[in-house]
Design an enzyme around this catalytic site. Structure first.
Site, short mmCIF file in Angstrom:
data_model
loop_
_atom_site.label_atom_id
_atom_site.label_comp_id
_atom_site.label_asym_id
_atom_site.label_seq_id
_atom_site.Cartn_x
_atom_site.Cartn_y
_atom_site.Cartn_z
N LYS A 17 0.80 -1.22 0.00
CA LYS A 17 0.00 0.00 0.00
C LYS A 17 0.83 1.27 0.00
O LYS A 17 0.31 2.36 -0.23
CB LYS A 17 -0.99 0.00 1.16
CG LYS A 17 -1.98 -1.15 1.12
CD LYS A 17 -2.77 -1.25 -0.17
CE LYS A 17 -3.98 -0.37 -0.14
NZ LYS A 17 -4.92 -0.66 -1.26
N SER B 43 -3.45 -12.82 2.95
CA SER B 43 -3.83 -12.50 1.56
C SER B 43 -2.73 -12.96 0.61
O SER B 43 -3.02 -13.40 -0.51
CB SER B 43 -4.13 -11.01 1.39
OG SER B 43 -2.95 -10.24 1.48
#
Ligand code: PMP
Length: 317
Positions: A60, A277
């Site tokens: 991110k 994830s």
């Protein structure tokens, strides 16, 4: 001194500004998975982008850096403005890390059930937090951010990562080209999880434009309630407006149990202690690879497991 003048050389994607932390975003290693792939023929290669090498510890940093740059360049984030967004973790850490380095205040709406280590990291970096109803998850946190932005339009720059074009463009301009270069143009399949969908949309769009026949595979949890931090069950969620449902060639569901088992294998067989994830992406990358006689399958591991070690998966091993 104005914010803008602290970044004399700022551009959108090229020529990173002369700030060490920003220079360190992206250009992450592409690691070959050598052990969990042992049943595959040698003509099938599987690689993962190790995104925890970013300064904020996750993929991110890429969209956070691009969103901050765009907002500063276009004058949307001015002196005294507070950057506002909703996040359950990594995007908040990325904003707080890069925001602190630039002297920009960051206010985040976060579901109240976010793990303690994550809340501690966000507070340590000086972010202001508004905790939202845990039952409403990331969509609920987004609604609270939107309401705050509407109520105080002069106080906040509302970044809204789900609709901010700089999110997917960050991947189009960095992640995609890195994968193309690091595989010498040999990548045949790209596999990515769906959260805001920025990773899949940006990297996928770039790779499809540059590699004829590239297959793009999306990964999503197999149920609305799941333990795959960072991923969204799209059919039961607010669909991010940056998502292009026509882009993936295929979407493969993964159960929490499959991902947890793979997380332990990646730790013990590859020495890669990654988040769930990433493990879900590995499950799908290996499924895709198992169908091939030859190919180069690339996926992306968004973060490491370091922030999640207090969770049962790791505590109860
Ligand atoms: N995994 C983790 C751990 C994440 O924090 C995110 C971001 N929400 C994703 C996957 C999904 O990435 P994207 O938002 O680019 O779809």
């Amino acid at each position: 001194m104005s914010l803008r003048s602290t970044l004399p050389n700022i551009t959108l994607f090229e020529d990173p500004p002369a700030r060490d932390l920003f220079d360190r975003v992206g250009n992450t290693p592409l690691l070959r998975l050598r052990h969990v792939t042992r049943d595959l023929p040698p003509t099938v290669e599987v690689y993962a982008k190790a995104e925890w090498y970013n300064p904020g510890g996750s993929v991110k940093d890429r969209p956070a850096s691009a969103i901050l740059r765009r907002a500063l360049l276009e004058g949307e984030l001015g002196d005294g403005h507070i950057l506002l967004d909703s996040t359950s973790g990594n995007m908040g850490i990325a904003y707080a890390t890069l925001g602190a380095a630039l002297g920009i205040q960051v206010h985040l709406t976060v579901p109240a059930n976010a793990s303690r280590p994550r809340l501690t990291i966000l507070r340590a970096l000086g972010a202001q937090l508004t905790l939202t109803d845990p039952l409403e998850g990331s969509d609920g946190a987004r609604r609270v951010a939107r309401a705050l932005a509407t109520e105080h339009p002069h106080r906040y720059y509302y970044a809204d990562q789900y609709s901010n074009e700089a999110n997917w463009k960050a991947h189009y301009h960095t992640t995609g080209p890195e994968i193309l270069a690091q595989t010498g143009g040999r990548v045949t399949h790209f596999v990515a999880g769906l959260g805001t969908t920025g990773t899949l949309v940006g990297s996928g769009r770039f790779l499809k434009e540059h590699i004829p026949g590239l297959r793009l595979v999306a990964v999503q949890p197999d149920a609305p309630l799941h333990g795959l931090e960072g991923l969204k069950h799209i059919p039961t969620s607010d669909v991010p407006s940056i998502f292009d449902p026509g882009l993936p060639d295929e979407t493969i569901p993964v159960s929490t149990e499959q991902a947890y088992a793979m997380a332990v294998r990646l730790a013990r067989e590859e020495g890669l202690l990654v988040g769930t994830s990433a493990a879900a992406a590995a499950v799908v990358a290996l499924q895709v690879a198992a169908r091939l006689e030859a190919g180069v399958v690339v996926t992306l591991f968004p973060d490491s497991a370091m922030k999640y070690l207090d969770e049962p998966l790791w505590r109860e091993l």
